[in-house]
Write a protein that holds these residues in place. Sequence first.
Motif, PDB file in Angstrom:
ATOM      1  N   MET A 169       0.815  -1.339   0.074  1.00 51.76           N
ATOM      2  CA  MET A 169       0.175  -0.067  -0.083  1.00 51.76           C
ATOM      3  C   MET A 169       1.003   1.233  -0.076  1.00 51.76           C
ATOM      4  N   ALA A 170       0.486   2.211  -0.867  1.00 57.03           N
ATOM      5  CA  ALA A 170       1.388   3.329  -0.951  1.00 57.03           C
ATOM      6  C   ALA A 170       1.056   4.258   0.381  1.00 57.03           C
ATOM      7  N   GLU A 171       1.987   4.769   0.883  1.00 54.54           N
ATOM      8  CA  GLU A 171       1.810   5.816   1.854  1.00 54.54           C
ATOM      9  C   GLU A 171       2.451   7.165   1.509  1.00 54.54           C
ATOM     10  N   ARG A 172       1.587   8.198   1.690  1.00 52.56           N
ATOM     11  CA  ARG A 172       2.036   9.531   1.351  1.00 52.56           C
ATOM     12  C   ARG A 172       2.573  10.427   2.404  1.00 52.56           C
ATOM     13  N   HIS A 173       3.770  10.822   2.286  1.00 52.55           N
ATOM     14  CA  HIS A 173       4.283  11.688   3.285  1.00 52.55           C
ATOM     15  C   HIS A 173       4.807  13.074   2.872  1.00 52.55           C
ATOM     16  N   THR A 174       4.611  14.057   3.751  1.00 56.32           N
ATOM     17  CA  THR A 174       4.843  15.537   3.337  1.00 56.32           C
ATOM     18  C   THR A 174       6.168  15.779   3.749  1.00 56.32           C
ATOM     19  N   ILE A 175       6.939  16.426   2.758  1.00 56.10           N
ATOM     20  CA  ILE A 175       8.149  17.270   3.090  1.00 56.10           C
ATOM     21  C   ILE A 175       7.775  18.639   3.396  1.00 56.10           C
ATOM     22  N   PRO A 176       7.473  19.208   4.655  1.00 59.19           N
ATOM     23  CA  PRO A 176       7.106  20.461   4.910  1.00 59.19           C
ATOM     24  C   PRO A 176       7.908  21.519   3.966  1.00 59.19           C
ATOM     25  N   ALA A 177       7.387  22.705   3.626  1.00 61.87           N
ATOM     26  CA  ALA A 177       7.971  23.553   2.967  1.00 61.87           C
ATOM     27  C   ALA A 177       9.277  23.961   4.078  1.00 61.87           C
ATOM     28  N   ARG A 178      10.461  24.157   3.475  1.00 60.55           N
ATOM     29  CA  ARG A 178      11.673  24.444   4.132  1.00 60.55           C
ATOM     30  C   ARG A 178      12.173  23.613   5.171  1.00 60.55           C
ATOM     31  N   LYS A 179      11.463  22.310   5.105  1.00 57.10           N
ATOM     32  CA  LYS A 179      11.878  21.519   6.356  1.00 57.10           C
ATOM     33  C   LYS A 179      12.519  20.221   5.699  1.00 57.10           C
ATOM     34  N   GLY A 180      12.924  19.360   6.431  1.00 50.30           N
ATOM     35  CA  GLY A 180      13.229  17.965   6.123  1.00 50.30           C
ATOM     36  C   GLY A 180      12.265  16.545   6.640  1.00 50.30           C
ATOM     37  N   LEU A 181      12.551  15.535   5.939  1.00 50.90           N
ATOM     38  CA  LEU A 181      12.084  14.186   6.201  1.00 50.90           C
ATOM     39  C   LEU A 181      12.905  13.258   6.365  1.00 50.90           C
ATOM     40  N   ALA A 182      12.770  12.065   7.001  1.00 56.12           N
ATOM     41  CA  ALA A 182      13.711  10.991   7.064  1.00 56.12           C
ATOM     42  C   ALA A 182      12.616   9.848   7.137  1.00 56.12           C
ATOM     43  N   LEU A 183      12.848   8.904   6.194  1.00 57.23           N
ATOM     44  CA  LEU A 183      11.934   7.704   6.248  1.00 57.23           C
ATOM     45  C   LEU A 183      12.829   6.293   6.144  1.00 57.23           C
ATOM     46  N   ARG A 184      12.545   5.270   6.711  1.00 55.94           N
ATOM     47  CA  ARG A 184      13.201   4.023   6.480  1.00 55.94           C
ATOM     48  C   ARG A 184      12.396   3.303   5.657  1.00 55.94           C
ATOM     49  N   VAL A 185      13.374   2.668   4.386  1.00 54.01           N
ATOM     50  CA  VAL A 185      12.745   1.804   3.365  1.00 54.01           C
ATOM     51  C   VAL A 185      13.519   0.766   3.524  1.00 54.01           C
ATOM     52  N   LYS A 186      12.904  -0.446   2.862  1.00 48.14           N
ATOM     53  CA  LYS A 186      13.430  -1.938   2.897  1.00 48.14           C
ATOM     54  C   LYS A 186      14.082  -1.895   1.719  1.00 48.14           C
ATOM     55  N   LYS A 187      15.151  -2.767   1.682  1.00 48.05           N
ATOM     56  CA  LYS A 187      15.790  -3.334   0.227  1.00 48.05           C
ATOM     57  C   LYS A 187      14.448  -3.655  -0.605  1.00 48.05           C
ATOM     58  N   GLY A 188      14.598  -3.170  -1.754  1.00 46.80           N
ATOM     59  CA  GLY A 188      13.443  -3.805  -3.015  1.00 46.80           C
ATOM     60  C   GLY A 188      12.427  -2.366  -2.811  1.00 46.80           C
ATOM     61  N   GLN A 189      12.032  -1.866  -1.928  1.00 50.90           N
ATOM     62  CA  GLN A 189      11.204  -1.108  -1.838  1.00 50.90           C
ATOM     63  C   GLN A 189      11.339   0.227  -2.842  1.00 50.90           C
ATOM     64  N   ARG A 190       9.972   0.664  -3.309  1.00 47.45           N
ATOM     65  CA  ARG A 190      10.333   1.871  -4.240  1.00 47.45           C
ATOM     66  C   ARG A 190       9.653   2.982  -3.409  1.00 47.45           C
ATOM     67  N   TYR A 191      10.294   4.236  -3.615  1.00 45.56           N
ATOM     68  CA  TYR A 191       9.551   5.307  -3.297  1.00 45.56           C
ATOM     69  C   TYR A 191       9.545   6.259  -4.431  1.00 45.56           C
ATOM     70  N   LYS A 192       8.700   7.269  -4.314  1.00 46.81           N
ATOM     71  CA  LYS A 192       8.248   8.432  -5.300  1.00 46.81           C
ATOM     72  C   LYS A 192       8.407   9.602  -4.708  1.00 46.81           C
ATOM     73  N   VAL A 193       9.253  10.433  -5.268  1.00 45.70           N
ATOM     74  CA  VAL A 193       9.556  12.002  -4.754  1.00 45.70           C
ATOM     75  C   VAL A 193       8.700  12.638  -5.844  1.00 45.70           C
ATOM     76  N   VAL A 194       7.757  13.514  -5.225  1.00 48.47           N
ATOM     77  CA  VAL A 194       6.954  14.131  -6.014  1.00 48.47           C
ATOM     78  C   VAL A 194       7.057  15.792  -5.783  1.00 48.47           C
ATOM     79  N   ASN A 195       7.373  16.388  -6.808  1.00 47.98           N
ATOM     80  CA  ASN A 195       7.514  17.931  -7.104  1.00 47.98           C
ATOM     81  C   ASN A 195       6.054  18.716  -7.050  1.00 47.98           C
ATOM     82  N   THR A 196       5.455  18.614  -5.899  1.00 44.92           N
ATOM     83  CA  THR A 196       3.912  18.733  -5.824  1.00 44.92           C
ATOM     84  C   THR A 196       3.635  20.021  -6.718  1.00 44.92           C
TER      85      THR A 196
END
Lengths: 198, 196
Positions: B1-28
Amino acid sequence: MAKGKLIEIPARQGKAAFVKKGQKIKVINTHGTQVVDTWAFNADDLREFMSMEHVRVWIGRYRAKKGDALITNKRRPILKWIEDSSPGVHDTMMAACDRYRYQLLGCKTYHRNCNDNLWEAMIEAGYHISETPSPLNLWQNTPVESAGKIGQYPTVSKKGDYVLFRAEMDLVMAFSACPQDIMPINSKSPKSAHFMVA
Amino acid sequence: MAERHTIPARKGLALRVKKGQRYKVVNTHGTQIVDHWAFNADDIKEFMSMEHCRVAIDKLSPAIGDAMVTNKRRPIITLLEDTSPGVHDTLVAACDIHRYRQLGAKDYHDNCTDNLSNAMKAAGLTVPETPCPFNLFQNTQYVPGKGIQYLPTVSKPGQYVVFRAEMDAVVVFSACPQDMLPVNSGAPTEAHVETM
């Protein structure tokens, strides 16, 4: 510059030396064909060091040259590049070679490398660093070509070509006579180089 | 299942991903640079390194299918998809407080270096150093005679890149707060990450 003692960077090895603010450092490509990986650390805080990704922003170019101030990861000048008798072909974009690089290139046993040369040279000079900054690769001829491709070629410098820097703070300089003998950047024959502090 | 996370304006975000997992970085909003780092989850001193990547891929910026490597020259993420025009940067340091002081900021200014360290802290980790980031969507072009030009992004709202993790990793993002140069069109915005 005043005459200083000529110090050898032995072929495939590293060497480090303390330099006082205002002193000059001459690095000599004794045989002409040698790449010299170069680092500079703030002597009072080794976690501040010359940083290529910061230098590129500061100078507005991907290639550093004579006249440039070279800055640290705190964006303060650490070296001023005063002279360059060579054609000015140097690199700011490539990591120091390391054991992993040589493994990927097919080496089955230990191959000397610039990363370990840096750490050994710093320890020999009495300093303990905590990371390997991306080096200023003097005379390394790895130009960006069409479509962002990076080429790897022999140096274009001549025997005895030199560069001259001025220390902008008390610092520790480290050099590695790059032991790369699989790619053509040292004409497949790593040699010694020399430097002088005065 | 896809999970959507916000990188707040001017701030950072760290996430753990498993080997083989895909993630999409969206230029909203399309105009935002996202500084991106990746650390080996089992050894934080191993991380994606731009100076090693350029050697591994023999070019300045990856193409689809290229693996980005660590300071131990092992693949850590692979670029799978890019719906933007493919303009990204591997050459420019993360902005930091020193940069904003030089640009004339008198007070504290949010910056990608602190965003990295704070995001890692929030994930219970201490960043060992600040690796040079992979600057997604950053349009810094070298123009002969003019030098490096800091230009607005060429991406459009909703365009994205997709990566696959090649080892268990901590991936970190900073919605770059640079508002003194035009790289974020003068108005830093949020961006999003979808883990798949």
